[in-house]
Enzyme design. Sequence first.
Site, PDB file in Angstrom:
ATOM      1  CB  SER A 117      42.688  41.059  38.814  1.00 41.97           C
ATOM      2  OG  SER A 117      42.586  40.529  40.109  1.00 41.97           O
ATOM      3  CG  ASP A 210      38.072  45.380  43.510  1.00 42.02           C
ATOM      4  OD1 ASP A 210      38.325  44.448  44.291  1.00 42.02           O
ATOM      5  OD2 ASP A 210      38.721  45.596  42.469  1.00 42.02           O
ATOM      6  CG  HIS A 240      38.120  42.146  41.506  1.00 43.75           C
ATOM      7  ND1 HIS A 240      39.209  42.988  41.603  1.00 43.75           N
ATOM      8  CD2 HIS A 240      38.586  40.994  40.951  1.00 43.75           C
ATOM      9  CE1 HIS A 240      40.292  42.358  41.150  1.00 43.75           C
ATOM     10  NE2 HIS A 240      39.929  41.151  40.740  1.00 43.75           N
TER      11      HIS A 240
END
Length: 268
Positions: A117, A210, A240
């Site tokens: 991320s 995501d 995610h």
Amino acid sequence: MWAQLGGEPAAVARTEDAVANGVPVKLYWPEGEGPHPVLIWIHGGGWVLGSAAASDATARDLSRLAGYLVVSVDYRLAPEHPFPAAVEDVMAVAKWVSGEIGALGGDITRTAVGGDSAGGNLSAVLANELPGTFTLQALVYPATDLTHPFPSYEENGEGLMLTKDALAWFQGHYLGEDVDPKDPRVSPLHADAATLAAAPPALVITAGYDPLRDEGEAYAQRLREAGVAVEQVRYEGQIHGFFSMPAAIPEAREAIDRVASALRRARA
């Protein structure tokens, strides 16, 4: 919660807290004699949350499975420390690794970088800022374009762990009001072709549900177009954050194994 979803911590030879050019890090040594290849691991959390402690299970897994000395970075967090503090910190750690890791049993000639991320974002930025340094960049659902012009931002922007509102909150803290979101140190997708051509080989992992899915895959494509060797894998049914949940999601364990496999190939 993250500790529970990460599962039972894997055994490694030893761990140690250290300070790398003023930045706290945690080191994980694999079993066996060194010198060991080195992985700089950069945690996620929207540049606002997260820590090396919260990503302990991931660091342990990658050290054990790939045989790397992992340097897990506790970079400064926004809003107290907005951009470019996090970039400065990961740069400082990379420079520390280049000068000091040999004395700690690491092999500077075999150094990789990776993260999930926001950590994937910082890993890509670091790879671009320090060409010729890394043998691999492992980017797990990275944020690569903070303007988010892609369909997945709308398609997956509500009710699936990471939302559009949450992204706006994170980015507002990280960037403030005066930073151009197209700055390549913010959005590596906007790096020029020459910069990307000098980047190391990449593994890019994305998740089907995501909001960052499309920008991660667009970055993989730009790297390919620049002549970089890229393995890009989408986990269609995942959200995610799944990479940090191997105790609950079998595909997370598969994705961790995939990163470890790429690291083993890169150390050869």
